[in-house]
Design a protein around this motif. Structure first.
Motif: not given
Length: 319
Positions: A138-145, A155-156
């Motif tokens: 699964i691709p990671v959409k964004r690094l939120v923290y 946290i991805l």
């Protein structure tokens, strides 16, 4: 830090181990490995049957199939899907180390807190040696923290919802709301890579016990209330969950330890973390590995299961 459980393969700073899976190397950490009696083994014995860990099979490890491989453009780590509630549209989130999410060939600074940054990271589940079906990546959409300031976490947010992954048979882990007590039985699940033979580069389980909390320094990084432990750890296992065998909840996340090759380096240097006592004195313990607490993380998810650093309940440090 090798100690920081290496994740990157070509990263020049000691923090990333140089070994590869599919051309990628663990991002950071070799740390220490032990036999089943708790005696420290030399790093060179990483492929020995004496090491206290066991490669998981698909059948035996099903409850841990949400622990998987984190791939970034400069290396690999371990990460795990964790539960944020029951809201059907909640995004799926993965927890790993902050040192696994620095820019290419560069770690976050010791004061940096990264929020909502795009990333090319990928996350693969069902990372068992005998898994016969096609693994789910699964691709990671964004690094939120992400940060290495006072702790070492990232946290991805994935491109799938939590419910979509559960429907696909992926099991999210629950995060404990309180720190572990010293001496509690635990299991660490991760993908060892540094120095490990290719046929062994799959999910392993390590049974051990949590130790006391200590303030740890490695190079410019200072991590408060790190969990001592003597779980066998090598590069690629950065971000591995430490799970209580009493509650079956995650009580910590693996991040560093002392590499055998760094024992002659100055105390507290990269790959040779040290403990800082209340009076400021420092000492390196080659037989200790370390992890970070995770109990504050659930406080930053709202009723919809979405990460929200601004909400009043959130206990994570803000930029």
């Amino acid at each position: 830090m090798r100690s920081i459980l290496k994740f990157g393969r070509n990263i020049s700073i000691g923090i990333l181990l140089a070994i590869g899976i599919g051309g990628l190397a663990p991002t950071t950490l070799n740390a220490a490995i032990f036999d089943r009696s708790g005696r420290k083994l030399p790093d060179r014995e990483v492929n020995s049957a004496r090491v206290n860990w066991q490669m998981l099979s698909t059948a035996a490890g099903r409850r841990y199939n949400g622990v998987g491989l984190i791939e970034v453009n400069h290396g690999i780590c371990t990460g795990f899907l964790f539960s944020t509630g029951v809201h059907p549209q909640a995004p799926a989130y993965v927890l790993t180390n902050g040192h696994c999410q620095g820019a290419a060939h560069k770690l976050p600074t010791n004061r940096e807190i990264i929020v909502n940054r795009p990333t090319k990271t990928r996350f693969t589940v069902n990372y068992f040696h005998d898994f016969k079906a096609e693994r789910l990546t699964i691709p990671v959409k964004r690094l939120v923290y992400g940060t290495m300031k006072n702790t070492d976490i990232a946290i991805l947010e994935l491109t799938k919802t939590q419910q979509e992954l559960i429907a696909a048979g992926v099991v999210p882990l629950q995060i404990a709301a309180t720190p572990p007590a010293a001496g509690d039985p635990a299991i660490v699940i991760g993908v060892p890579s540094e120095g490990v033979k290719d046929e062994l580069n799959f999910l392993h389980a390590v049974t051990c016990r949590t130790g006391e909390l200590a303030n740890v320094k490695e190079d410019v990084y200072n991590w408060k209330k790190s969990i001592r432990h003597r779980c066998s750890i090598v590069g690629g296992m950065s971000g591995s969950p430490m799970i209580s065998l009493k509650t079956h909840r995650v009580v910590g996340i693996i991040n560093t330890g002392v590499n055998d090759n760094a024992t002659k380096q100055p105390p507290c240097s990269l790959n040779r973390p040290c403990e800082v006592a209340a009076n400021g004195s420092i000492q390196t313990f080659p037989q200790e590995n370390y992890g970070q607490l995770v109990d504050r993380i659930p406080s930053c998810f709202n009723a919809q299961g979405v990460f929200d650093l601004t909400q009043s309940t959130c206990q994570l440090e803000r930029p």
